[in-house]
Write an enzyme that holds these catalytic residues in place. Sequence first.
Site, PDB file in Angstrom:
ATOM      1  N   GLN A 132       0.831  -1.198   0.000  1.00  0.00           N
ATOM      2  CA  GLN A 132       0.000   0.000   0.000  1.00  0.00           C
ATOM      3  C   GLN A 132       0.870   1.254   0.000  1.00  0.00           C
ATOM      4  O   GLN A 132       1.756   1.388   0.843  1.00  0.00           O
ATOM      5  CB  GLN A 132      -0.896   0.036   1.244  1.00  0.00           C
ATOM      6  N   SER A 135      -0.226   6.439   3.216  1.00  0.00           N
ATOM      7  CA  SER A 135       0.165   7.512   4.127  1.00  0.00           C
ATOM      8  C   SER A 135       1.259   8.388   3.516  1.00  0.00           C
ATOM      9  O   SER A 135       2.034   7.950   2.660  1.00  0.00           O
ATOM     10  CB  SER A 135       0.668   6.932   5.447  1.00  0.00           C
ATOM     11  N   SER A 167       4.682  -1.092   4.516  1.00  0.00           N
ATOM     12  CA  SER A 167       5.309  -2.330   5.002  1.00  0.00           C
ATOM     13  C   SER A 167       5.738  -3.213   3.842  1.00  0.00           C
ATOM     14  O   SER A 167       4.920  -3.589   3.004  1.00  0.00           O
ATOM     15  CB  SER A 167       4.339  -3.104   5.906  1.00  0.00           C
ATOM     16  N   GLU A 250      -8.341  -3.818   5.530  1.00  0.00           N
ATOM     17  CA  GLU A 250      -7.214  -3.670   6.444  1.00  0.00           C
ATOM     18  C   GLU A 250      -7.646  -3.888   7.886  1.00  0.00           C
ATOM     19  O   GLU A 250      -6.974  -4.579   8.655  1.00  0.00           O
ATOM     20  CB  GLU A 250      -6.589  -2.286   6.289  1.00  0.00           C
ATOM     21  N   SER A 377      -5.068   4.010  13.437  1.00  0.00           N
ATOM     22  CA  SER A 377      -4.855   4.150  14.865  1.00  0.00           C
ATOM     23  C   SER A 377      -6.097   3.727  15.655  1.00  0.00           C
ATOM     24  O   SER A 377      -7.219   3.762  15.152  1.00  0.00           O
ATOM     25  CB  SER A 377      -4.497   5.597  15.210  1.00  0.00           C
ATOM     26  N   GLU A 379      -7.348   5.366  18.001  1.00  0.00           N
ATOM     27  CA  GLU A 379      -8.192   6.559  18.146  1.00  0.00           C
ATOM     28  C   GLU A 379      -9.138   6.698  16.960  1.00  0.00           C
ATOM     29  O   GLU A 379     -10.318   7.022  17.127  1.00  0.00           O
ATOM     30  CB  GLU A 379      -7.320   7.812  18.269  1.00  0.00           C
TER      31      GLU A 379
END
Length: 411
Positions: A132, A135, A167, A250, A377, A379
């Site tokens: 991927q 980000s 990754s 994911e 995350s 959060e």
Amino acid sequence: MTTPNTADLEPVDDFRDRARRWLRATLPPAPPEPAGESGKSEASWSRARQLQRILYDGGFAGICFPRQYGGLGLTTEHQRAFSEESRGFEMPLALNIPTLTICAATILDRGTEAQKRAHLPAVLRGEELLVQFLSEPRGGSDLAGLTTRAERRGENWVLNGAKIWSSGAYAADYALCLARTDWDVPKHAGLTMFLVPVHAPGITIRRITQVDGSREFCQEFLDDVVLPGDAVLGEVNGGWEVTNRQLFHERSAVGGASPYASGAQAHSGRDVSALVEIARRTGQFDDPRVREDIGAARAMNMVHDQLIARITRGIASGDLPPAAGSIVRLFSAQNSWLQADTALRVAGPWAATGPDGSGRAGHDYLMRQAWSLAGGSTEMARNIISERVLGMPREAAPDRDVPFNRVERGR
């Protein structure tokens, strides 16, 4: 995923028995899980590709992928049976995340027929690894605020920008890369997903050293990377819809609920045998406190398995929205924290070197916080659960409905 007609399928118990016999006759026992850089070597990726090819040739690759793309077209029950039987055998676990469970699953859902036929059989044979490119260095959790640019030049697209936290990018063949194709609309509306050859001219990959010494994460620089028009995955300016589906896969993968894996991840935290072994090797197995800790860890694993089954059924039946996958993702992180904390507490001074010299408990504790970020995350998971599952008000966003070229950045 499409639910197969079970009347035409091999019974799950027969499939399990056949898989058990094939695994015992074909694959070696799983080697000790290596720590740090030794687990991310070129040789380990080559071995994972080889193992995936062995599964394919043996008729056990892509259990839930459709037959027309090289899979078996079976059910999640068949996949679960194989994963259970494969524990203890060497499996191509490195290919699960993100190749099989995230990227290939997204191509299956949103790719063209040509893209699916070109990439999915190659993935299931172990010939292609996918990664991927999402980000960005300045993006934080605001994925839709990305600034990697894709511009039309004749029949082609030209990409410029930078990505990070990818990754295994150094070992991959293709990437799902999200880029901005329209700056005059709000940020979510001007994005497009591309299938990018990772080693195409103009792409520079740099590996990032992590706290445990490994260099699994990568940063990529894209300088005038030329792609053909058919590299678009989904629709032009429809990349956010593709991304949402990708993030769904994911969350399922990180939570241990994906039906597309080749075997069960050893680090999923759903096996306390390592805790039991630490307790025995350190002479603490009869300590009531240690046994209580191991029992609590085992109980969390059982809840984890039941939660996966319940959420999966709920999403499949429509009783729960797809966003409910974030519940599994959040619980998986909490369970992984508990497993790492418990191993450290039981190991005590042995956490640094281990009674067997491995230092596995200490290494896992160093990487404990990775589960706060993997798959988005924790959060963000809580936000998704509150807004999209529980129906609570959305948090304030000053750039909502504002054309992206008018959004202030860099302050």
